[in-house]
Each structure stands twice: as structure tokens, then as C-alpha cells.
Design a protein around this motif. Structure first.
Motif, PDB file in Angstrom:
ATOM      1  N   ALA A 260     -26.895  13.385  44.719  1.00 43.66           N
ATOM      2  CA  ALA A 260     -26.340  12.462  45.597  1.00 43.66           C
ATOM      3  C   ALA A 260     -25.173  11.825  44.619  1.00 43.66           C
ATOM      4  CB  ALA A 260     -27.472  11.965  46.584  1.00 43.66           C
ATOM      5  N   ARG A 261     -24.780  10.894  45.529  1.00 48.97           N
ATOM      6  CA  ARG A 261     -23.867  10.490  44.799  1.00 48.97           C
ATOM      7  C   ARG A 261     -24.806   9.237  44.107  1.00 48.97           C
ATOM      8  NH1 ARG A 261     -18.886  10.794  42.457  1.00 48.97           N
ATOM      9  NH2 ARG A 261     -18.408  11.364  44.330  1.00 48.97           N
ATOM     10  N   ARG A 262     -25.816   8.378  44.806  1.00 41.96           N
ATOM     11  CA  ARG A 262     -26.471   7.680  44.232  1.00 41.96           C
ATOM     12  C   ARG A 262     -26.825   8.368  42.672  1.00 41.96           C
ATOM     13  NH1 ARG A 262     -32.053   7.218  44.733  1.00 41.96           N
ATOM     14  NH2 ARG A 262     -32.962   4.618  44.719  1.00 41.96           N
ATOM     15  N   GLN A 263     -27.341   9.587  42.404  1.00 40.21           N
ATOM     16  CA  GLN A 263     -28.564  10.286  41.097  1.00 40.21           C
ATOM     17  C   GLN A 263     -27.777  10.519  40.145  1.00 40.21           C
ATOM     18  OE1 GLN A 263     -29.969  13.142  43.766  1.00 40.21           O
ATOM     19  NE2 GLN A 263     -31.943  12.348  43.334  1.00 40.21           N
ATOM     20  N   GLN A 264     -25.830   9.956  40.962  1.00 40.03           N
ATOM     21  CA  GLN A 264     -25.502  10.314  39.699  1.00 40.03           C
ATOM     22  C   GLN A 264     -25.441   9.226  38.059  1.00 40.03           C
ATOM     23  OE1 GLN A 264     -22.950  12.711  39.496  1.00 40.03           O
ATOM     24  NE2 GLN A 264     -23.364  13.579  42.279  1.00 40.03           N
ATOM     25  N   TYR A 265     -25.724   7.990  38.948  1.00 39.91           N
ATOM     26  CA  TYR A 265     -26.072   7.083  38.095  1.00 39.91           C
ATOM     27  C   TYR A 265     -26.711   6.937  37.408  1.00 39.91           C
ATOM     28  CZ  TYR A 265     -21.816   5.389  40.768  1.00 39.91           C
ATOM     29  OH  TYR A 265     -20.726   5.231  41.867  1.00 39.91           O
ATOM     30  N   PHE A 266     -27.948   7.687  37.495  1.00 38.98           N
ATOM     31  CA  PHE A 266     -28.448   7.607  36.372  1.00 38.98           C
ATOM     32  C   PHE A 266     -29.400   9.088  35.600  1.00 38.98           C
ATOM     33  CE2 PHE A 266     -30.524   6.378  40.796  1.00 38.98           C
ATOM     34  CZ  PHE A 266     -30.894   7.132  41.379  1.00 38.98           C
ATOM     35  N   GLY A 267     -28.822  10.477  36.793  1.00 38.39           N
ATOM     36  CA  GLY A 267     -28.407  11.669  36.780  1.00 38.39           C
ATOM     37  C   GLY A 267     -27.925  12.228  35.913  1.00 38.39           C
ATOM     38  N   THR A 268     -26.944  11.545  35.172  1.00 35.29           N
ATOM     39  CA  THR A 268     -26.408  11.550  34.070  1.00 35.29           C
ATOM     40  C   THR A 268     -25.542  10.756  33.434  1.00 35.29           C
ATOM     41  OG1 THR A 268     -23.840  11.472  35.991  1.00 35.29           O
ATOM     42  CG2 THR A 268     -24.854  13.329  36.234  1.00 35.29           C
ATOM     43  N   GLY A 269     -24.152  10.319  32.617  1.00 37.23           N
ATOM     44  CA  GLY A 269     -24.880   9.466  31.553  1.00 37.23           C
ATOM     45  C   GLY A 269     -23.454   8.507  32.138  1.00 37.23           C
ATOM     46  N   TYR A 270     -23.060   7.647  30.852  1.00 39.75           N
ATOM     47  CA  TYR A 270     -22.664   6.707  30.978  1.00 39.75           C
ATOM     48  C   TYR A 270     -21.382   6.387  29.915  1.00 39.75           C
ATOM     49  CZ  TYR A 270     -26.779   4.813  30.098  1.00 39.75           C
ATOM     50  OH  TYR A 270     -27.139   4.320  29.274  1.00 39.75           O
ATOM     51  N   ARG A 271     -20.651   5.804  30.387  1.00 41.19           N
ATOM     52  CA  ARG A 271     -19.922   4.906  28.939  1.00 41.19           C
ATOM     53  C   ARG A 271     -21.181   3.502  28.870  1.00 41.19           C
ATOM     54  NH1 ARG A 271     -15.049   5.001  27.268  1.00 41.19           N
ATOM     55  NH2 ARG A 271     -13.961   5.384  29.424  1.00 41.19           N
ATOM     56  N   PRO A 272     -21.125   3.153  27.299  1.00 34.87           N
ATOM     57  CA  PRO A 272     -22.581   2.673  27.259  1.00 34.87           C
ATOM     58  C   PRO A 272     -22.386   1.104  27.673  1.00 34.87           C
ATOM     59  CG  PRO A 272     -22.241   3.280  24.943  1.00 34.87           C
ATOM     60  CD  PRO A 272     -20.959   4.180  26.399  1.00 34.87           C
ATOM     61  N   ALA A 273     -22.633  -0.114  27.994  1.00 35.55           N
ATOM     62  CA  ALA A 273     -21.870  -1.744  27.475  1.00 35.55           C
ATOM     63  C   ALA A 273     -21.699  -1.886  25.818  1.00 35.55           C
ATOM     64  CB  ALA A 273     -23.007  -2.490  28.509  1.00 35.55           C
ATOM     65  N   TYR A 274     -21.067  -3.062  25.693  1.00 33.22           N
ATOM     66  CA  TYR A 274     -21.232  -3.003  24.427  1.00 33.22           C
ATOM     67  C   TYR A 274     -21.374  -4.620  24.312  1.00 33.22           C
ATOM     68  CZ  TYR A 274     -19.865   1.487  22.718  1.00 33.22           C
ATOM     69  OH  TYR A 274     -19.829   2.480  22.009  1.00 33.22           O
ATOM     70  N   VAL A 275     -21.670  -5.317  23.336  1.00 36.59           N
ATOM     71  CA  VAL A 275     -21.467  -6.539  22.886  1.00 36.59           C
ATOM     72  C   VAL A 275     -20.388  -6.395  21.546  1.00 36.59           C
ATOM     73  CG1 VAL A 275     -22.314  -9.051  22.136  1.00 36.59           C
ATOM     74  CG2 VAL A 275     -23.280  -7.724  24.454  1.00 36.59           C
TER      75      VAL A 275
END
Lengths: 727, 326
Positions: A260-275
Motif C-alpha cells: 500500500a502507499r502507506r507501506q512504501q514509507y517504511f517498507g522501502t528506503g528513503y533519503r536519510p535526514a541530515y544535520v
């Protein structure tokens, strides 16, 4: 003389298939007897599963099985250093223990004969937890072993610099959010596994599935002819791919699993946040002396994801002293992954914002400051650049954008309620290449088929490979068919990192060259051929024929040649293997943005953008424009809109949908223009390309951020730049 | 999605009877179906009312308009009578959702749409609106989109509609049909603030149906318009919005109708702003002074503190756009 396909602004060869719905995406393959799987994901961000009650779910009509760690078989999970698994850490093992490592982690899967039954039953599975407080912020003390780089003595140089600046920038977590959801269909035939998957790398998914299930690679077939966008999210085989295959094995049925669209947010990766803290030292006239980079990024507790955030800071500008520290903070989140322009895009935002700040501080034009720090060779490696034409990018960009109309004073230009600003930035991305092969087959009708395992996630690989092959074989585009996305085809590197054109394209070129030479050899050695006895080097191909160079009348068609020799086909395997190079190889851009900022409401609107690219040879200008426009649109998103929000209380992603995670819509995208510097890069690969898909994204966000500063006089050091920061 | 039955009502009486039996009305389905997919809504029986004869826009005596509950957002926005009489309504509609959604969604359904609060829409989060007594995740959570006005310690979810803000400003009334005949409710009384019962969002009782929204006759000339402030330029709910209608005669503001969206648990009528305007002459200074009152009583949360200031500026801007600056 036949028209050349390479360099012509051709439409996509698969365009008609796509707009008529006949291009088959992962979930659309018609696999007989398929049943449906829906993942139950964790409702806590960290802790243990203390119980799973699946009785209600199992009681529903059509439900075949509920699989969790309570009943899943032990899976082999052989070590796999490939498949883009992060080094030195271990991937998530699905359903192998009771630990919850992040919010949304798969804790069970429901398999049913209909999608509706599976979805409903998934809601009925009751999972009990012993929850612990997750850690999701970047502020903590614990980090993975930092990666460092140093040249010169940055601390000392900073101490003695005439101008010193220190800034801390923040960038939000971004998700790929491709149109097509991740989806897998898995089918076992004895010990052989066939998987139809959304992936950017069938070979990587093949190896990972073989490792997870402990079977030979040859027993796994991965098919992915069309990918509806990915931006990097398809570069790994995520847990759901394993779950689909596991569910298929446990139920003895082919299983389809669509996130589901919602599951893409934790079921696949992402560009990490940076400081990202940067300190710079410069001479008053604008020569950089030193820069330090203190970089912090998210990663998961179980994998140490790293990306190329260091090179930009080492090689974009000439300076004797650089110190970099790159820390990853292990958090109770799922593992990040490469997203368009990985590493460079983040660092280009920081370095290019810092350069803009320095230009303002020194009262220098931002382009002039960059020119004063343009290196003659790679400052990190001292290698010569294969090609580096950033100066031309600046010149062409400034001219075409009307940079001279920019009043250097911030907040100096107004249009009604709008403050107008112009900004620019440089962008850079590695010229990556990988070993690739391609099979070329010419049949008795004079038609060619080119095959390689590579995906086409949207850049138009089908089209560009067809162009290369058509020219190399002297065939019309319509006589060449390109087939992609199947692990039984010749292997290719990941379809990412802007390396497909260079790598697979060079393999296609090689295969076609070999095939053409084979045909020429056959002809010149054939007494019945009009080309008999001609020096092979004097025979060229064009319009479906082989003929003497300069004399198109003396020659014959491929059909005539093959028929007379009783050959059903000619076939070759082309290959490309990048060698060690003494050159430093990157693609570059200069990106320009004009923005309008509502002086009271804080809204930022893009007015126009221009990207000027030093990307080597452009095989397919129309596709290149799509890449460049897409890169700029993605950059608008990163600069102004995109922000995955995590609730620190339980690790929940709050905006896991496309209504709350904002990407640009058409109304946000004004006039975007792309210019490519003519030329090629012969050091990079035989076809002279440097790669385009990533570099078009790098530099976009800082160009916009710098334009916002110029419009408002306000420096926002955080992406995305939202209304509240500008009120 | 949980299993449900589906029937299509062929006439009003049949629909009302089905409603009394516990049926849940569905028209365009643009909000209900989404929420059913997320299991936020779990109706056992759906009653499709889309075939009922509630799709007319008619002029009322004196110059008002009656918009049938089943008129689509697209039809209402394009209707020449609406555009000529109440631009604030057509603008609010055109700035809502997407063209596809506006083609499906109805005026009645638009008023009834449920909040976009992310915690409400995520069944794994506590939410008093969805599950009374479970708590409010938004109060201490990510609440950038939440209300600064009209919230309670139980709920701070905003009402997401744009056109409802225009309705609130214009002091529309909602026509119902139910067991008690055909009552008409002032718009201001129809949508409920959360208080201690955030699950109760409106005054409709089971078996009651919205048949129309009536826009009252207002003195002419009437200038009106809607301003929506949001991060991206289209297809996003409002951070703040302002619906303004002004009757200016002889250089003096005789009537002022002002409401705000994106900031309240219900469309927020700005009576203090209206009072400040009436009897005054339009000027930049007047707009600013009046707008200063827009956020009176605001109780900002951690991530939406900026909304109080943004609201004032939104109202000021829209007063100027509608009222001019002579």
C-alpha cells in the motif's frame, strides 16, 4: 546516407505501450492461480511481539494462511555482500524473531484467495507487544564509526583565514514516492523460484533471493520488464520481496503482494535526514582556504547505510585544507537507501548554500566566487579531469538566464506582493560505470533484437539502447527491438547511479559492432556477395544494408546475405568492462532559479529554472529533457515541499501518504529549460556519455534556496523551506 | 476494508428508511471510500443516494441560491448563477481538491467530509474522534495542520473543507429531510466543535439527509472572494484560508462576511473582524486593524504556532483583494 538515431530527439519506442496500458508492470503480470498477500505491519516503533492472535483472520472465508515469526520456517539468509546490502551489517530477517526494530516492520502476512479477503483479514490479526521507547532523532550520542577524510590542516587554516564562517544546515528525510507501488509476484516450481518484481536490478534481486532462501542463484528468475519510476527505491530487494516468495512457498500457490502507499514509507528506503555543519575559511578576495564538514545522517539500528556525501566537498572547489567527518546515527527506523543524486545532492545543497553565503559576505557575484575556486585538476586525487566544463556551464547559464539582470542586493526586486530573487548553484555527480553485457541477434528478415537484464525505470532505456543499436547495425529504429528486465538476459549493473547508458549502452555498442563485423566478414568472404573481396574496413552499414563506404550501390541487405548463406541469424554477446582510469570523472551542471516569495504570507513559488549540463554525449535529447525536467521538479520538491515526518513518541511516520507528503504538482512547475554542452567524454566509456539522471537533481535545491535568500534577504538553512520559516 | 452491504436508493423515502435502519449514505464517495480502505470507517451498510433528485441549483426569492446536496463541486463551481452571485463559493470550490475529485464529490458530502488529521486516519494511533476515550495523538504529536481555534483537550482536528468556509462566512443554512420533516439549520450550528465529544461532528441524526445548502440573499453590490494559503499551489488542504464578502455602498462598508479555514475545528466565522469593518471606509489601515482580530482566542500547538500570524495576514490580504485599497 541514413539518418542517425543517436542524437535525434526521438519519442519513446515503448510510449504507445505505456499510454495504452499494455506495458506490463510488476503487479500486472497474469500469473495463473495467483493468491494475494497483505502484510501486517508493526504498530510500535521498538520492542517485542508478545503474542499474535490470527484466529479471526483465519476464520474468514478465502484466507489461506497467516505467517509470522510464530510459524515461519527458518530462512537461510546467507551472507550477501552484493545486491546493495549495506556493508558490515546484517539485513532485516523477516519473521525470524519477535523483535520489532522500527514502526511498520512486517510482523505477519495474510494470504487469501482474493485481495479483499486478505486486506480485511490483515486488519483482524491482533498483535500484542511489549513496547519500548524508540529513538528516531539525530541528536543522540551514539554513532557508527565515522568515515573521515582530511587533506592539509583545516583547523589551523581556519584559524588564520581572513574570513571565517560557520553554518549548520538540516535536510529532511525524503521518500522516493514513485507512481508505481512496489509489488512482487512469486511462484515456486519445485525448488525454482520465479519472481515478477518492481526492481531496478533483476540481478541484485536474484542474488538476494537466492541468499535468503539458500538456493543457487540459477534457481531464481527475476522478471521486471517495466518499472513505473523508482528514483532508487528499487535498488534493493526489500523484505516484502522475501515475504511474497515465502508466502508462495508456504501456501504452494503463486502469491501477489503489492505494498500500500502507506507501506512504501517504511517498507522501502528513503533519503536519510541530515544535520550538516560546515565551517569555511577564505581569503578576502574569495579564494577558499579550508572547509570542514561535520555530517550526521540517519541509519537503521541493524544496518549501516552510507552514501557518497564526501566527494562533493573534496573535489568541487580548489582548496588546500579539507576535513570531513561522516557519522551515521543508528535509530529505530528502517534502513535508508539511495535516492536520486544520492550523497552529492545533499552535500551540494550544503556546499552551494555555503558558497552563496560566502559570496554575499564578500560582496562577490556567486558565479565569480565559483570561478575563482575552480580547480584545474581533481583537488582530492590530483588526477586530471576527463572533462570538466563547469566554467562553460556558468557562462552559458548566465547568458541564457539573464543573470546580468540580477541586482546583487538581496530583497531588492519586487513585483506587487512578491519579492523576486535569482539564485544559482553548481551540481556534480560521479560518472559511474559497471560491467555489463548485451546480446545482439540479427535474424534472416534483417531485424535485430538487443537483450540485457537492465531495468528501464523511466529514463527511456528501451529507446536509447535501440538508438545505439540502430546506428551501429545500420538499421532503422523500427527494425530493432530492445528487450530488458529479465535475469536470464546478459547481466548488467544496477539501473541506478546514472550508469546504465554508459555501461549497458557501451555493451550494446560492442555487441552490435561485433555483429556488424561478423556480417561484413561473411559478406566479403562470400563469392556471391557484391562485397566479395572488399576490404572489411571499407564496408559500412546503413539503411539495413552493408555497402562499400562512399558507394551505396555496391552492397546488399542483411536479408540477402543471411538467406544466401543459409543462416537463420547472427548473434553476438557485447560487453563493457570499465578499466582503471587515470582520470577523475564527473558530470556537472549549473542550475539557475528565479523565485517569487510572498512578502507577507511566506509562500515560495518557482518562476523559472534553467539547467546547463556537462554530461558528455547526449544519446537521446528528448529523453534527456524528460530527465532534466524531472530532476528539476524533484529538486523543487526537496527544496520546498518534501519532508517525511516521524513522530518521536513511537516512531510512526505521520505523513505516509501523498496527501500529506507533498510532492510538486503541475501548478508548482513553471518554465524549466535544459541545455547540454555539446561534446563527449571518451575517457569514460566508448560511447562518450557521463550519465545524466542523477546530476540533473544535484544543485537544484541550493539554486532555489539561494534564490529565496536573494529574494528575501533571509537565509533558511533547512530543507524544505516552508512558510513558517519565512513569515 | 471491512465487508459491507450496498444498496442504491431510488427515491428519497427509500433512502430515509434505509438511513433509519442504520445505513450510511454515500454519494461521490471521495472521502468515505478512502476512509473505509484505511478501516477508519467501517459501515455495515452503504446506501447510495447519488440517484436522488437533489442535483439542482435554484435561485431563491430575493437573490439567494439553493444548491442541491448532490450537485457536484465541479457543477457548483461552474454554475453561472453561483459565479455571478457568490464568487467566494466558486473560488473556494475551484481551489479545492483536484478536478477529478471535484467531478465526483458533492456539496452535501463536502460539508460532511471528515478531518485530514493524520492520527485520525491511522487506525494504529489513539484518536478520540475515531475511538472515543482513546486519547488524542495530535495534541502532543505532529500538529502543523491542526486547529488553533475551537479545539479542546480531546481534539484539535481541523475541518478540511474550503467551500464550508465560504458557507460559514455567508451564513448559509443547511436544509435537511428526516423524521421531523424538512428542518433548516443555520450553518454555524450544523458543524460541531469537538468539546468533550469529538466523535460528534454535526447535527445530523440517523435517517436524516442533507437536501440542500441555501445561500441567503445579501444586499448588493456584494464583492466576494476566497484566498487559500498552502505549501504547494494546488491539490493541498489549506494552511490558512479566508472567505470574504463585502457590501460597500457610498464608500462605506455596510455588510461584512468573513470566515477562516485551516485554522478551526469547524469553519471559523470571524465576527470580531466583521464588526470592526462595518461602518468603516475601506483602507489599508482598516484591513490591517480588522485582521488583527482574526486570531483572537487562538491556542496554538507546538508545530502550528505560525498559523496565528499567518491567519491575520491571510485575512488582511483577502480583505484588501476583495475590498480594494482606495
Amino acid at each position: 546516407m541514413s539518418r542517425r538515431a543517436v542524437g535525434a530527439p526521438l519519442s519513446r519506442v515503448d510510449g504507445r505501450l505505456k499510454v495504452t496500458g499494455r506495458a506490463t508492470y510488476a503487479a500486472e503480470h497474469d500469473v495463473k492461480g495467483v493468491v494475494y498477500a497483505v502484510i501486517v505491519d508493526s504498530g510500535i516503533g521498538r520492542g517485542r511481539i508478545t503474542g499474535i492472535d490470527a484466529r479471526d483472520a483465519l476464520a474468514r472465508s478465502g484466507v489461506l494462511k497467516v505467517i509470522s515469526h510464530l510459524n515461519a520456517p527458518k530462512l537461510a539468509y546467507r551472507p550477501n555482500a552484493g545486491s546493495n546490502n549495506p556493508e558490515g551489517s546484517e539485513r532485516l530477517h523477516v519473521f525470524q524473531d519477535d523483535r520489532v526494530r522500527f514502526f511498520g516492520q512486517p510482523v505477519a502476512v495474510v494470504v487469501a484467495t482474493t485481495l479483499e479477503a486478505a486486506q480485511h483479514a490483515a486488519r483482524l490479526v491482533e498483535v500484542r507487544y511489549a513496547a519500548e521507547k524508540p529513538t528516531t532523532g539525530l541528536a543522540g550520542d551514539r554513532t557508527n564509526k565515522p568515515v573521515t577524510y582530511a587533506r592539509g590542516d583545516a583547523e589551523q587554516a581556519l584559524g588564520s583565514a581572513e574570513v571565517r564562517m560557520e553554518m549548520t544546515y538540516r535536510t529532511a528525510r525524503n521518500h522516493h514516492n514513485a507512481m508505481e507501488p512496489h509489488a512482487t509476484i512469486a511462484r515456486w516450481n519445485g525448488h525454482r523460484l520465479t519472481v515478477w518484481d518492481k526492481t531496478q536490478w533483476v540481478n541484485g534481486t536474484q542474488e538476494e533471493l537466492a541468499a535468503v532462501f539458500g538456493i543457487p542463484k540459477e534457481s531464481v528468475c527475476v522478471i521486471s520488464p517495466f518499472v513505473g519510476g523508482a528514483f532508487g527505491s528499487g535498488l534493493r530487494a526489500w523484505p516484502h520481496v522475501t515475504i511474497a516468495a515465502l508466502a508462495a512457498r508456504e501456501t504452494g500457490r503463486p502469491v501477489k503482494l503489492v505494498l500500500a502507499r502507506r507501506q512504501q514509507y517504511f517498507g522501502t528506503g528513503y533519503r536519510p535526514a541530515y544535520v550538516y555543519k560546515v565551517r569555511l575559511g577564505s581569503a578576502r578576495q574569495g579564494r577558499l582556504i579550508a572547509m570542514t564538514h561535520d555530517i550526521r545522517a540517519e541509519t537503521s539500528s541493524y544496518e549501516d547505510f552510507q552514501e557518497g556525501v564526501l566527494p562533493t566537498g573534496q573535489m568541487l572547489y580548489s582548496m588546500p585544507n579539507v576535513a570531513q567527518t561522516y557519522e551515521r546515527v543508528p535509530l529505530d527506523v528502517n534502513t535508508p537507501l539511495y535516492m536520486r543524486g544520492p550523497g552529492h545532492a545533499t552535500t551540494s545543497y550544503i556546499v552551494e548554500s555555503a558558497m552563496d553565503e560566502l559570496a554575499h559576505e564578500l560582496g562577490l557575484d556567486p558565479i565569480e566566487l565559483r570561478r575563482r575556486n575552480e580547480p584545474d585538476d581533481d583537488p582530492a586525487t590530483r588526477r586530471p579531469f576527463s572533462t570538466r566544463r563547469l566554467r562553460e556551464c556558468y557562462t552559458v547559464g548566465a547568458r541564457e538566464f539573464g543573470w546580468d539582470r540580477r541586482n546583487p542586493k538581496p530583497r531588492s526586486t519586487r513585483d506587487g506582493d512578491w519579492l523576486i530573487g535569482m539564485g544559482m548553484a553548481a551540481g556534480v555527480y560521479d560518472t559511474n560505470r559497471g560491467a555489463a553485457q548485451a546480446r545482439v541477434r540479427l535474424d534472416a528478415r534483417g531485424s535485430a533484437v538487443v537483450e540485457a537484464a537492465s531495468s528501464d525505470m523511466g529514463p527511456g532505456t528501451y529507446t536509447s539502447m535501440t538508438q545505439v543499436a540502430a546506428d551501429a547495425l545500420g538499421l532503422d529504429m523500427r527494425a530493432v527491438t530492445c528487450r530488458l528486465g529479465d535475469s536470464i538476459m546478459p547481466p548488467t549493473p544496477p539501473h541506478g547511479g546514472s550508469m546504465t547508458m554508459a555501461s549497458v549502452g557501451s555493451a550494446v555498442q560492442d555487441g552490435c559492432d561485433k555483429l556488424r563485423r561478423q556480417a561484413v566478414a561473411l559478406a566479403v568472404g562470400d563469392e556471391r556477395s557484391p562485397l566479395h573481396g572488399v576490404d572489411a574496413g571499407d564496408v559500412v552499414a546503413g539503411d539495413g544494408r552493408l555497402h562499400v563506404k562512399g558507394d551505396p550501390t555496391r552492397g546488399e541487405t542483411y536479408q540477402q546475405l543471411l538467406a544466401r548463406n543459409n543462416r537463420t541469424h547472427l548473434e553476438t554477446l557485447g560487453s563493457f568492462t570499465p578499466g582503471e582510469s587515470r582520470f577523475s570523472m564527473y558530470a556537472y551542471n549549473a542550475t539557475f532559479a528565479e523565485v517569487a516569495v510572498d512578502h507577507r504570507l511566506g509562500l515560495v513559488r518557482i518562476r523559472r529554472m534553467l539547467g546547463v549540463y556537462d554530461a558528455g554525449r547526449i544519446i537521446s535529447p528528448k529523453l534527456a529533457d524528460s530527465q532534466a525536467i524531472g530532476g528539476m521538479v524533484g529538486g523543487i520538491g526537496a527544496a520546498l515541499l518534501e519532508h517525511t515526518v516521524t513522530d518521536p513518541r513511537d516512531g510512526r511516520i505521520v505523513n505516509a501518504n501523498l496527501a500529506d507528503y507533498l510532492v510538486p504538482v503541475n501548478a508548482d512547475v513553471p518554465s524549466l529549460r535544459a541545455i547540454y554542452l555539446d561534446g563527449d567524454d571518451r575517457e569514460a566509456d566508448p560511447i562518450g556519455v557521463k550519465g545524466l539522471g542523477e546530476v540533473v537533481f544535484t544543485g537544484v535545491a541550493p539554486a532555489i534556496a539561494n534564490a529565496v535568500f536573494h529574494a528575501t534577504g533571509r537565509r533558511v538553512r533547512e530543507l524544505p523551506i516552508t512558510a513558517e520559516a519565512l513569515l | 476494508m471491512h465487508p459491507f452491504s450496498y444498496t442504491k436508493a431510488s427515491d428519497l423515502e427509500g433512502a430515509l428508511a434505509a438511513g433509519r435502519r442504520g445505513g450510511r449514505y454515500i454519494a461521490g464517495g471521495t472521502t468515505l471510500v478512502d476512509l473505509m480502505r484505511e478501516s477508519v470507517e467501517r459501515p455495515g451498510a452503504l446506501v447510495d443516494i447519488s440517484a436522488l433528485p437533489l442535483g439542482e441549483i435554484t435561485a431563491t426569492a430575493g437573490g439567494g441560491l439553493r444548491i442541491g446536496a448532490l450537485v457536484s463541486m465541479a457543477e457548483a463551481a461552474a454554475d453561472p448563477k453561483v459565479r455571478a452571485t457568490f464568487p467566494v463559493v466558486s473560488q473556494a470550490l475551484e481551489l479545492s481538491a483536484s478536478a477529478q475529485l471535484r467531478n465526483m464529490a458533492t456539496i452535501g458530502g463536502n460539508i460532511m467530509q471528515r478531518t485530514r488529521c493524520a492520527y485520525f486516519r491511522d487506525v494504529t494511533a489513539p484518536c478520540n474522534k475515531r475511538e472515543p476515550g482513546s486519547g488524542c495523538a495530535a495534541l502532543e504529536g505532529f500538529n502543523r495542520a491542526h486547529a488553533i481555534l475551537g479545539g479542546s483537550d480531546q481534539c484539535v482536528a481541523t475541518h478540511p473543507s474550503d467551500v464550508a468556509v465560504a458557507f460559514a462566512a455567508l451564513e448559509a443554512s443547511v436544509h435537511l429531510r428526516g423524521p421531523d420533516g424538512e428542518p433548516s439549520v443555520a450553518f454555524a450550528d450544523f458543524l460541531l466543535r469537538p468539546g468533550g465529544t469529538p466523535d460528534r461532528e454535526h447535527g445530523l441524526r440517523p435517517g436524516e439527509l442533507i437536501t440542500a445548502v441555501e445561500l441567503p440573499a445579501l444586499p448588493r453590490p456584494l464583492r466576494s472572494g476566497y484566498l487559500k494559503v498552502r505549501d504547494r499551489q494546488s491539490y493541498e488542504f489549506a494552511l490558512t484560508s479566508a472567505a470574504v464578502a463585502l457590501h460597500i455602498k457610498g464608500g462605506v462598508i455596510r455588510e461584512a462576511k468573513v470566515a477562516a479555514g485551516g485554522v478551526g475545528t469547524v469553519p471559523w466565522k470571524l465576527s470580531a473582524v466583521e464588526r470592526h469593518l462595518i461602518g468603516e471606509r475601506p483602507s489599508e489601515a482598516l484591513w490591517a486593524e480588522a485582521a488583527e482580530r482574526a486570531a483572537d482566542g487562538a491556542r496554538p500547538l507546538e508545530h502550528n504556532r505560525f498559523k496565528a500570524e499567518l491567519l491575520k495576514r491571510t485575512v488582511e490580504r483577502q480583505l484588501r483583494i476583495v475590498g480594494g485599497s482606495e
